[in-house]
Design an enzyme around this catalytic site. Structure first.
Site, PDB file in Angstrom:
ATOM      1  N   ASP A   1       8.342  -9.616   1.846  1.00 49.84           N
ATOM      2  CA  ASP A   1       7.117  -8.847   1.370  1.00 49.84           C
ATOM      3  C   ASP A   1       6.448  -9.628   0.340  1.00 49.84           C
ATOM      4  O   ASP A   1       5.230  -9.397   0.058  1.00 49.84           O
ATOM      5  CB  ASP A   1       7.891  -7.470   1.013  1.00 49.84           C
ATOM      6  CG  ASP A   1       6.824  -6.548   0.521  1.00 49.84           C
ATOM      7  OD1 ASP A   1       5.598  -6.723   1.217  1.00 49.84           O
ATOM      8  OD2 ASP A   1       6.937  -5.364  -0.143  1.00 49.84           O
TER       9      ASP A   1
ATOM     10  N   CYS B   1      15.214 -17.141 -16.262  1.00 48.42           N
ATOM     11  CA  CYS B   1      16.613 -17.651 -16.457  1.00 48.42           C
ATOM     12  C   CYS B   1      17.039 -17.440 -17.742  1.00 48.42           C
ATOM     13  O   CYS B   1      18.359 -17.041 -17.781  1.00 48.42           O
ATOM     14  CB  CYS B   1      16.387 -19.163 -16.209  1.00 48.42           C
ATOM     15  SG  CYS B   1      17.993 -20.086 -16.821  1.00 48.42           S
TER      16      CYS B   1
ATOM     17  N   GLY C   1       0.829  -1.187  -0.064  1.00 44.34           N
ATOM     18  CA  GLY C   1       0.030   0.109  -0.186  1.00 44.34           C
ATOM     19  C   GLY C   1       0.815   1.283  -0.037  1.00 44.34           C
ATOM     20  O   GLY C   1       1.898   1.285  -0.358  1.00 44.34           O
TER      21      GLY C   1
ATOM     22  N   SER D   1       8.083   5.905  -6.688  1.00 45.71           N
ATOM     23  CA  SER D   1       7.795   4.631  -7.593  1.00 45.71           C
ATOM     24  C   SER D   1       7.252   5.531  -8.859  1.00 45.71           C
ATOM     25  O   SER D   1       6.376   6.491  -8.934  1.00 45.71           O
ATOM     26  CB  SER D   1       6.521   3.975  -7.158  1.00 45.71           C
ATOM     27  OG  SER D   1       6.878   3.149  -6.221  1.00 45.71           O
TER      28      SER D   1
END
Length: 369
Positions: free
Chosen positions: A277, A348, A66, A122
């Protein structure tokens, strides 16, 4: 208790924006209780008291969501007060704050500067890319809001870095994004691969990132960075700095580049503690800071084998010429329970593209050629 990392969610998963790829929204929907509301000051006190008392040399508190700013500035002023109150042995304290910038104003930025918070802002590249997936609650774009936040942080001398999610759309614009960040003077950058919804397979959303897209993106981004490195004007890009550090024999500070999960205390608004997280889910709950000691929480971590589980890599990975740098990547990005009960990173092939094209230049930077 060794140097510790405490990640606190003061507003649980609540947010003032709507980002289509948000991993925590997806995660929250996959547990019994989707939101734990706002953290109380008493729970905050317990988190800081218990962790500060047991810290050896330093402790890091990172506030995420959040959107943590929804909890209000007074909550974080109280956090600083509690840190001073319980820091009786001169422990070094670091504070971080990850935000979308939408609620920041002069008062917030003054506080960050005075308390020496490191802010993560962000933003996803250019306006077109950012506004494609990072919306306001009514569906509008949020790019201008973030730019305003960056200007305020600059005005108050707040230390901050840019956090960018690499979606499939973003991966096609490496050069444009790099040049945009350079134009704006954003010298500290972190790029994280967009995650598919937990347990729902790959490439099923518009924003999904394929291994090939990721590999090409990293290659193009590194080539731009390397060109600037030769001119002594490169920005700090966390992933590249950690790879170069590995080549020089240093232990990476980024847990997704260590090859195993680290020891974290991810704390939801009710005081519940989780190991990561990416795994704030019922089955990974380690205890609660309002009820359990750190010893009890760590014992539960060991009982569920969370760190040990990150060691279960496909033996073929260890034979790869790039394994010493890749180390299997982040556990959350791995496809699990392959034949033999092993895991392999979904990205990968992307990492192989990147290392094949850029390893020699990384060695040049590290001085190991």
């Amino acid at each position: 208790m060794p140097d510790s990392s405490i990640l606190i969610k003061p507003s649980s998963g609540m947010c003032n924006m709507h980002c289509e790829y948000c991993f925590y929204c997806d995660e929250s929907r996959k547990r019994t209780q989707e939101s734990y509301g706002f953290m109380s000051e008493d729970t905050l006190r317990q988190v800081i008291r218990r962790t500060m008392i047991h810290a050896d040399r330093q402790v890091s508190y990172a506030y995420q969501g959040g959107e943590p700013a929804l909890r209000g500035l007074d909550f974080f002023k109280k956090a600083a007060e509690f840190q001073r109150k319980y820091n009786r042995r001169g422990i070094q304290v670091h504070n971080g704050f990850q935000t979308n910038g939408g609620l920041l104003d002069r008062e917030w930025c003054r506080f960050f500067a005075e308390e020496h918070f490191l802010v993560g802002l962000s933003i996803d590249g250019t306006r077109e890319i950012h506004d494609a997936y990072r919306h306001s609650k009514d569906g509008g774009g949020t790019y201008d809001v973030v730019l305003k936040a960056a200007e305020l942080l600059d005005a108050y001398g707040v230390e901050y870095n840019i956090l960018t999610v690499v979606t499939g759309k973003m991966a096609q614009q490496a050069e444009n994004v790099y040049k945009e960040y350079r134009r704006r003077g954003w010298k500290y950058q972190q790029y994280i691969a967009c995650l598919d919804p937990l347990g729902e397979g790959h490439q099923k959303t518009e924003y999904a990132l394929s291994p090939q897209q990721y590999g090409i993106f990293l290659t193009q981004l590194f080539e731009l960075w390397y060109r600037d490195w030769r001119k002594n004007r490169q920005p700090y890009i966390r992933q590249f700095e950690n790879y170069i550090g590995l080549l020089k024999g240093y232990y990476p500070e980024a847990c997704d580049q260590r090859g195993e999960c680290g020891i974290q205390y991810v704390t939801e608004a009710d005081g519940g503690v989780y190991p990561c997280d990416f795994y704030v889910l019922d089955e990974y709950r380690l205890g609660n800071f309002n009820e359990n000691t750190l010893e009890e929480i760590d014992r539960k971590r060991h009982e569920i084998g969370f760190v040990k589980r990150s060691h279960r890599l496909d033996p073929q990975c260890r034979e790869c010429p790039y394994f010493s740098l890749c180390r299997g990547g982040c556990r959350r990005s791995r496809d699990t329970d392959l034949p033999g009960g092993y895991d392999r990173n979904y990205f990968c092939e992307g990492y192989k593209i990147f290392f094949k094209n850029c390893l020699e230049k990384m060695k040049d930077v590290a001085g190991t050629v």
